[in-house]
Design a protein around this motif. Structure first.
Motif, PDB file in Angstrom:
ATOM      1  N   SER A  49      29.144   4.353  -0.832  1.00 53.68           N
ATOM      2  CA  SER A  49      30.603   4.251  -0.971  1.00 53.68           C
ATOM      3  C   SER A  49      30.803   4.532  -2.763  1.00 53.68           C
ATOM      4  O   SER A  49      31.145   2.825  -3.052  1.00 53.68           O
ATOM      5  CB  SER A  49      31.587   3.742   0.030  1.00 53.68           C
ATOM      6  N   CYS A  50      31.789   5.082  -3.180  1.00 51.52           N
ATOM      7  CA  CYS A  50      31.647   5.258  -4.862  1.00 51.52           C
ATOM      8  C   CYS A  50      32.844   3.801  -4.366  1.00 51.52           C
ATOM      9  O   CYS A  50      33.355   2.817  -5.772  1.00 51.52           O
ATOM     10  CB  CYS A  50      32.701   6.173  -5.519  1.00 51.52           C
ATOM     11  N   ALA A  51      33.996   4.059  -3.692  1.00 50.65           N
ATOM     12  CA  ALA A  51      34.672   3.142  -3.305  1.00 50.65           C
ATOM     13  C   ALA A  51      34.684   2.039  -3.308  1.00 50.65           C
ATOM     14  O   ALA A  51      35.365   0.702  -2.995  1.00 50.65           O
ATOM     15  CB  ALA A  51      35.852   3.518  -2.021  1.00 50.65           C
ATOM     16  N   ASN A  52      33.535   1.202  -3.061  1.00 54.90           N
ATOM     17  CA  ASN A  52      33.032  -0.410  -2.950  1.00 54.90           C
ATOM     18  C   ASN A  52      33.574  -1.222  -4.313  1.00 54.90           C
ATOM     19  O   ASN A  52      33.642  -1.367  -4.299  1.00 54.90           O
ATOM     20  CB  ASN A  52      31.181  -0.300  -2.519  1.00 54.90           C
ATOM     21  N   CYS A  53      33.425   0.043  -5.104  1.00 58.97           N
ATOM     22  CA  CYS A  53      33.727  -0.233  -6.647  1.00 58.97           C
ATOM     23  C   CYS A  53      34.435   0.434  -7.084  1.00 58.97           C
ATOM     24  O   CYS A  53      35.402  -0.716  -7.866  1.00 58.97           O
ATOM     25  CB  CYS A  53      32.068  -0.777  -7.404  1.00 58.97           C
ATOM     26  N   HIS A  54      34.920   1.703  -7.116  1.00 60.32           N
ATOM     27  CA  HIS A  54      36.006   2.061  -8.041  1.00 60.32           C
ATOM     28  C   HIS A  54      37.126   1.906  -7.240  1.00 60.32           C
ATOM     29  O   HIS A  54      36.928   2.916  -6.016  1.00 60.32           O
ATOM     30  CB  HIS A  54      35.575   3.240  -8.245  1.00 60.32           C
ATOM     31  N   LYS A  55      37.543   0.892  -6.808  1.00 58.41           N
ATOM     32  CA  LYS A  55      38.859   1.292  -5.723  1.00 58.41           C
ATOM     33  C   LYS A  55      40.616   1.354  -6.869  1.00 58.41           C
ATOM     34  O   LYS A  55      39.829   1.765  -7.719  1.00 58.41           O
ATOM     35  CB  LYS A  55      39.011  -0.989  -5.615  1.00 58.41           C
TER      36      LYS A  55
ATOM     37  N   THR B 205      29.810   9.858 -17.806  1.00 60.26           N
ATOM     38  CA  THR B 205      28.409   9.700 -16.688  1.00 60.26           C
ATOM     39  C   THR B 205      28.461   8.259 -16.330  1.00 60.26           C
ATOM     40  O   THR B 205      28.989   7.387 -17.586  1.00 60.26           O
ATOM     41  CB  THR B 205      27.155   9.757 -17.372  1.00 60.26           C
ATOM     42  N   MET B 206      28.056   7.252 -15.235  1.00 58.48           N
ATOM     43  CA  MET B 206      28.392   5.832 -14.611  1.00 58.48           C
ATOM     44  C   MET B 206      27.211   5.696 -15.895  1.00 58.48           C
ATOM     45  O   MET B 206      25.989   5.834 -15.429  1.00 58.48           O
ATOM     46  CB  MET B 206      28.205   5.803 -14.272  1.00 58.48           C
ATOM     47  N   GLN B 207      27.117   4.499 -16.786  1.00 59.59           N
ATOM     48  CA  GLN B 207      25.516   4.076 -17.272  1.00 59.59           C
ATOM     49  C   GLN B 207      24.901   3.480 -16.758  1.00 59.59           C
ATOM     50  O   GLN B 207      24.500   3.357 -16.832  1.00 59.59           O
ATOM     51  CB  GLN B 207      26.558   3.037 -18.793  1.00 59.59           C
TER      52      GLN B 207
HETATM   53  C1  HEC Z   1      28.393  -0.936  -7.711  1.00 53.53           C
HETATM   54  C2  HEC Z   1      29.743  -0.622  -8.044  1.00 53.53           C
HETATM   55  C3  HEC Z   1      29.814   0.809  -8.319  1.00 53.53           C
HETATM   56  C4  HEC Z   1      29.928   2.172  -6.869  1.00 53.53           C
HETATM   57  C5  HEC Z   1      29.006   1.871  -6.368  1.00 53.53           C
HETATM   58  C6  HEC Z   1      30.566   3.048  -8.159  1.00 53.53           C
HETATM   59  N1  HEC Z   1      30.526   2.986  -9.774  1.00 53.53           N
HETATM   60 FE1  HEC Z   1      30.788   3.874 -11.097  1.00 53.53          FE
HETATM   61  N2  HEC Z   1      31.113   2.707 -12.316  1.00 53.53           N
HETATM   62  C7  HEC Z   1      30.850   1.301 -11.892  1.00 53.53           C
HETATM   63  C8  HEC Z   1      31.418   0.757 -12.803  1.00 53.53           C
HETATM   64  C9  HEC Z   1      30.982  -1.044 -12.855  1.00 53.53           C
HETATM   65  C10 HEC Z   1      31.406   1.151 -13.907  1.00 53.53           C
HETATM   66  C11 HEC Z   1      31.711   1.419 -15.862  1.00 53.53           C
HETATM   67  C12 HEC Z   1      30.298   0.630 -16.335  1.00 53.53           C
HETATM   68  C13 HEC Z   1      29.168   2.262 -16.378  1.00 53.53           C
HETATM   69  O1  HEC Z   1      29.705   3.260 -16.525  1.00 53.53           O
HETATM   70  O2  HEC Z   1      28.560   1.660 -15.788  1.00 53.53           O
HETATM   71  C14 HEC Z   1      31.351   2.901 -13.675  1.00 53.53           C
HETATM   72  C15 HEC Z   1      31.708   3.826 -13.917  1.00 53.53           C
HETATM   73  C16 HEC Z   1      31.560   4.937 -13.649  1.00 53.53           C
HETATM   74  C17 HEC Z   1      31.817   6.494 -14.026  1.00 53.53           C
HETATM   75  C18 HEC Z   1      32.518   5.968 -16.265  1.00 53.53           C
HETATM   76  C19 HEC Z   1      33.938   6.409 -16.141  1.00 53.53           C
HETATM   77  C20 HEC Z   1      34.206   6.078 -17.889  1.00 53.53           C
HETATM   78  O3  HEC Z   1      35.586   6.547 -17.816  1.00 53.53           O
HETATM   79  O4  HEC Z   1      33.368   6.589 -18.479  1.00 53.53           O
HETATM   80  C21 HEC Z   1      31.947   7.119 -13.453  1.00 53.53           C
HETATM   81  C22 HEC Z   1      32.563   8.623 -13.679  1.00 53.53           C
HETATM   82  C23 HEC Z   1      31.222   7.008 -12.548  1.00 53.53           C
HETATM   83  N3  HEC Z   1      31.463   4.919 -12.698  1.00 53.53           N
HETATM   84  C24 HEC Z   1      31.143   7.555 -10.849  1.00 53.53           C
HETATM   85  C25 HEC Z   1      31.438   7.004 -10.122  1.00 53.53           C
HETATM   86  C26 HEC Z   1      30.737   7.682  -8.803  1.00 53.53           C
HETATM   87  C27 HEC Z   1      30.472   9.361  -8.641  1.00 53.53           C
HETATM   88  C28 HEC Z   1      30.073   6.627  -8.162  1.00 53.53           C
HETATM   89  C29 HEC Z   1      29.714   6.965  -6.559  1.00 53.53           C
HETATM   90  C30 HEC Z   1      28.463   8.419  -6.091  1.00 53.53           C
HETATM   91  C31 HEC Z   1      30.076   5.906  -8.109  1.00 53.53           C
HETATM   92  N4  HEC Z   1      30.617   5.651  -9.460  1.00 53.53           N
HETATM   93  C32 HEC Z   1      29.615   4.175  -7.616  1.00 53.53           C
HETATM   94  C33 HEC Z   1      30.479   0.687 -10.563  1.00 53.53           C
HETATM   95  C34 HEC Z   1      30.088   1.534  -9.835  1.00 53.53           C
END
Ligand code: HEC
Ligand code: HEC
Length: 189
Positions: free
Chosen positions: A143-149, A133-135
């Motif tokens: 795009s997830c890849a904007n941050c998740h490169k 779960t993204m916190q």
């Molecule tokens: C604005 C930047 C950003 C975007 C866009 C983003 N993420 Fe994230 N994501 C993060 C960051 C920073 C973390 C680490 C801290 C947290 O969990 O919030 C993270 C953490 C996560 C995690 C948890 C990783 C772990 O090890 O537990 C998941 C799963 C995830 N993202 C999925 C997604 C998905 C799917 C999308 C697109 C729908 C997405 N993220 C888009 C910044 C982003």
């Protein structure tokens, strides 16, 4: 002299404008993603790990097929192999939820007619008994890849959280299904 400078300035701006179709920064971003891979048609399996929305938006080269959210889920932090059948569950700020699944390269995408979320949104990924779960909230990036490169570039890694992945290093990663294209970014096995 001043006039000449002005003319040179204006004409170089005009030339830059023509060469780059209006927005040189945007065009450079698209160009930096590189060409399509050989043998991968422009479709659901292409460009895994890339910021889909850069092109799949009203002003992009794939404006005919805009997405409201899109990305790629990989197996492990150090493994850029896509995982199929991962449930991507998202909830927007009004409480509206949408669930979709990744294809065999790990890509997923949401079309406006399916779900047009009100940002910020929350995201969670699940397959079998594994979930992450993204916190934090996703403020407005589609795009997830904007941050998740992709962490394969060690330079990028310093400024990004790395690609989205499901499994820990100790987990047994399920065998990928047969897929029309190689689910490993950059080729190889
Ligand atoms: C604005 C930047 C950003 C975007 C866009 C983003 N993420 Fe994230 N994501 C993060 C960051 C920073 C973390 C680490 C801290 C947290 O969990 O919030 C993270 C953490 C996560 C995690 C948890 C990783 C772990 O090890 O537990 C998941 C799963 C995830 N993202 C999925 C997604 C998905 C799917 C999308 C697109 C729908 C997405 N993220 C888009 C910044 C982003
Ligand atoms: C560099 C630009 C670019 C990027 C990045 C990109 N695409 Fe595309 N995509 C295109 C173009 C161009 C087409 C063909 C024209 C069209 O369908 O609009 C296309 C076609 C598609 C299609 C077929 C059209 C449809 O409506 O079914 C799908 C699906 C697709 N892409 C998914 C993705 C996904 C998922 C990502 C991210 C993992 C992605 N694309 C990243 C440019 C891009």
């Amino acid at each position: 002299m001043r006039q000449l400078f002005f003319i040179v300035l204006v004409s170089s701006l005009v030339l830059a404008g023509i060469g780059a179709c209006g927005d040189p920064v945007y065009d450079a971003q698209i160009k930096s993603l590189g060409d399509e891979q050989a043998n991968v048609p422009q479709g659901e399996f292409h460009r895994a790990g890339q910021p889909c929305e850069l092109c799949h938006s009203s002003s992009g080269p794939a404006s005919a097929s805009p997405f409201t959210v899109a990305g790629t889920i990989f197996a492990q932090q150090a493994s850029a192999i896509g995982v199929d059948g991962v449930t991507v569950a998202m909830t927007d700020t009004t409480g509206s939820s949408f669930v979709t699944k990744t294809n065999c390269v790990g890509n997923f995408f949401v079309r406006p007619g399916q779900w047009d979320p009100a940002f910020p949104i929350l995201a969670r990924i699940v397959r079998d008994n594994r979930s992450r779960t993204m916190q934090g909230q996703i403020g407005r990036e589609r795009s997830c890849a904007n941050c998740h490169k992709d962490p394969f570039s060690s330079y990028e890694r310093l400024s990004s959280v790395g690609h989205v992945y499901l499994y820990s290093p100790d987990d047994v990663v399920p065998t990928p299904p047969t897929c029309p294209v190689n689910p490993r970014v950059g080729g190889g096995n």
